[in-house]
Design a protein around this motif. Structure first.
Motif, mmCIF file in Angstrom:
data_model
loop_
_atom_site.group_PDB
_atom_site.id
_atom_site.type_symbol
_atom_site.label_atom_id
_atom_site.label_comp_id
_atom_site.label_asym_id
_atom_site.label_seq_id
_atom_site.Cartn_x
_atom_site.Cartn_y
_atom_site.Cartn_z
ATOM 1 N N VAL A 194 5.405 -0.258 -9.527
ATOM 2 C CA VAL A 194 4.540 0.468 -10.637
ATOM 3 C C VAL A 194 3.295 0.901 -10.415
ATOM 4 O O VAL A 194 2.439 1.791 -10.328
ATOM 5 C CB VAL A 194 5.361 1.010 -11.338
ATOM 6 C CG1 VAL A 194 4.643 2.219 -12.297
ATOM 7 C CG2 VAL A 194 6.434 1.158 -12.269
ATOM 8 N N LEU A 195 2.844 -0.133 -10.991
ATOM 9 C CA LEU A 195 1.637 -0.309 -11.678
ATOM 10 C C LEU A 195 0.573 -0.400 -9.712
ATOM 11 O O LEU A 195 -0.466 0.094 -9.727
ATOM 12 C CB LEU A 195 0.640 -1.760 -11.715
ATOM 13 C CG LEU A 195 -0.869 -1.680 -12.461
ATOM 14 C CD1 LEU A 195 -1.091 -0.811 -13.427
ATOM 15 C CD2 LEU A 195 -1.049 -3.860 -12.828
ATOM 16 N N PRO A 196 0.926 -0.515 -8.838
ATOM 17 C CA PRO A 196 -0.335 -1.146 -7.763
ATOM 18 C C PRO A 196 -0.184 0.256 -6.928
ATOM 19 O O PRO A 196 -1.252 1.095 -5.738
ATOM 20 C CB PRO A 196 0.407 -2.547 -7.071
ATOM 21 C CG PRO A 196 1.248 -2.805 -7.401
ATOM 22 C CD PRO A 196 1.234 -2.251 -8.720
ATOM 23 N N LEU A 197 1.605 1.369 -6.825
ATOM 24 C CA LEU A 197 1.318 2.339 -6.435
ATOM 25 C C LEU A 197 0.695 3.275 -7.523
ATOM 26 O O LEU A 197 0.256 4.336 -6.852
ATOM 27 C CB LEU A 197 2.159 2.561 -6.232
ATOM 28 C CG LEU A 197 3.019 2.058 -5.148
ATOM 29 C CD1 LEU A 197 5.269 2.457 -4.722
ATOM 30 C CD2 LEU A 197 2.768 2.221 -3.990
ATOM 31 N N SER A 198 0.442 3.156 -8.636
ATOM 32 C CA SER A 198 -0.373 3.823 -9.029
ATOM 33 C C SER A 198 -2.040 3.274 -9.350
ATOM 34 O O SER A 198 -2.837 4.253 -10.026
ATOM 35 C CB SER A 198 -0.358 4.173 -11.077
ATOM 36 O OG SER A 198 -0.456 2.156 -11.398
ATOM 37 N N MET A 199 -2.237 2.666 -8.692
ATOM 38 C CA MET A 199 -3.713 2.671 -7.825
ATOM 39 C C MET A 199 -5.018 3.968 -8.114
ATOM 40 O O MET A 199 -5.638 4.401 -8.529
ATOM 41 C CB MET A 199 -4.299 1.429 -7.083
ATOM 42 C CG MET A 199 -3.478 -0.008 -7.924
ATOM 43 S SD MET A 199 -4.973 -0.127 -9.654
ATOM 44 C CE MET A 199 -4.055 0.042 -10.730
ATOM 45 N N PRO A 200 -4.403 4.831 -7.316
ATOM 46 C CA PRO A 200 -4.872 6.223 -6.556
ATOM 47 C C PRO A 200 -6.185 7.013 -7.884
ATOM 48 O O PRO A 200 -6.490 6.786 -8.298
ATOM 49 C CB PRO A 200 -4.401 6.562 -5.877
ATOM 50 C CG PRO A 200 -3.523 5.236 -5.140
ATOM 51 C CD PRO A 200 -2.711 4.512 -5.890
#
Length: 300
Positions: free
Chosen positions: A214-220
């Motif tokens: 979740v956290l890496p994919l929400s970086m944008p």
């Protein structure tokens, strides 16, 4: 009339080619015509004033870089610039820490999502001046915060909360939260739920799913929110002026002070530095490996 006397421009054979030419040109012309009013407005009311400001910083006294060179040895400017950057950093960090759980709840809510969104946007629809005055009431010596702490027995006498750096950071964090929540929530909504289910099926704990998926994919969304909050915090004036410490002014407050004293050249130079700082931060985010592409995709 014979066919030989018909002008070439009126011949039936020429009409299809003319229509095909128009069909090729129109898709390019129509977007420009639709954007023309906005472009004209931006040129007249933004680009020209900014250009005038930049020229004013150079032509006082005689088209030189004296004002910019003087900033390097100006202790007042260096201190104010550091206060501005440090305040923006603290506000951005605290806004991110408080906003991410709210954005996560908003992205996973179904029936209650409209209510959560209204709660987030309701302060956003209120004037910054009104919200700053509200924090003055809350953080005053006899405000609700001090009175509440006294009633609970946590304090023996009121403490100074208003007109401090902490008050500025608290008020700015509250004002900036919608700018952080909405981009992060948008990025979280675009994550495929099957990815989290797959990670859980492979034995990942809930914390592991959040940390690795979740956290890496929400970086944008995080990149957009951080950039918006930091750049906006750089130019804050009303809130630091009302609730902040008068001895720790920000760059926008220094610019206003120079304008009041009719130091137009120096004020224009400070404004140019503030603008260059904001543009530099945007450029850095754009060219960071991996983050830049994700940032542009999220804006689209």
């Amino acid at each position: 009339m014979s066919e030989a006397t018909i002008p070439p421009s009126c011949s039936l054979a020429a009409r299809p080619s003319e229509w095909s030419a128009w069909n090729r040109v129109l898709p390019r012309v129509i977007p420009l015509l639709l954007a023309a009013p906005l472009l004209l407005y931006m040129v007249v009311f933004y680009a020209l004033p900014v250009a005038s400001m930049l020229l004013r910083s150079l032509n006082d006294p005689s088209w030189s870089m004296d004002h910019y060179a003087a900033l390097l040895g100006d202790v007042v400017f260096l201190k104010v610039f550091w206060i501005t950057l440090s305040t923006s950093f603290v506000v951005t960090l605290s806004t991110f820490v408080l906003s991410y759980p709210v954005a996560l709840a908003l992205s996973r809510a179904r029936s209650s999502a409209p209510f959560i969104l209204i709660v987030i946007l309701l302060p956003f629809w209120t004037s910054v001046l009104v919200r700053s005055y509200a924090w003055m009431v809350l953080l005053g010596r006899h405000g609700l915060v001090n009175e509440g702490l006294l009633a609970l027995g946590l304090l023996e006498h009121p403490i100074r909360l208003l007109n401090t750096t902490l008050a500025t950071q608290i008020a700015m964090t509250h004002i900036m939260m919608p700018y952080m929540i909405l981009p992060i929530a948008n990025a979280l909504r675009q994550i495929d739920p099957s990815l989290a289910l797959a990670a859980s099926g492979l034995g990942a704990t809930p914390w592991g799913v959040f940390r690795q998926v979740v956290l890496p994919l929400s970086m944008p969304g995080v990149a957009v929110g951080v950039l918006l909050v930091f750049v906006l915090a750089l130019g804050f004036y009303i809130t630091p002026a009302l609730v902040g410490d008068a001895r720790e002014i920000t760059l926008s407050m220094l610019i206003a002070n120079e304008v009041d004293q009719l130091h137009w050249g120096y004020a224009a130079t400070l404004s140019a530095v503030l603008l260059a700082t904001a543009l530099g931060l945007i450029a850095i985010v754009q060219f960071l490996p991996g983050v830049g592409n994700a940032f542009r995709m999220n804006l689209q």
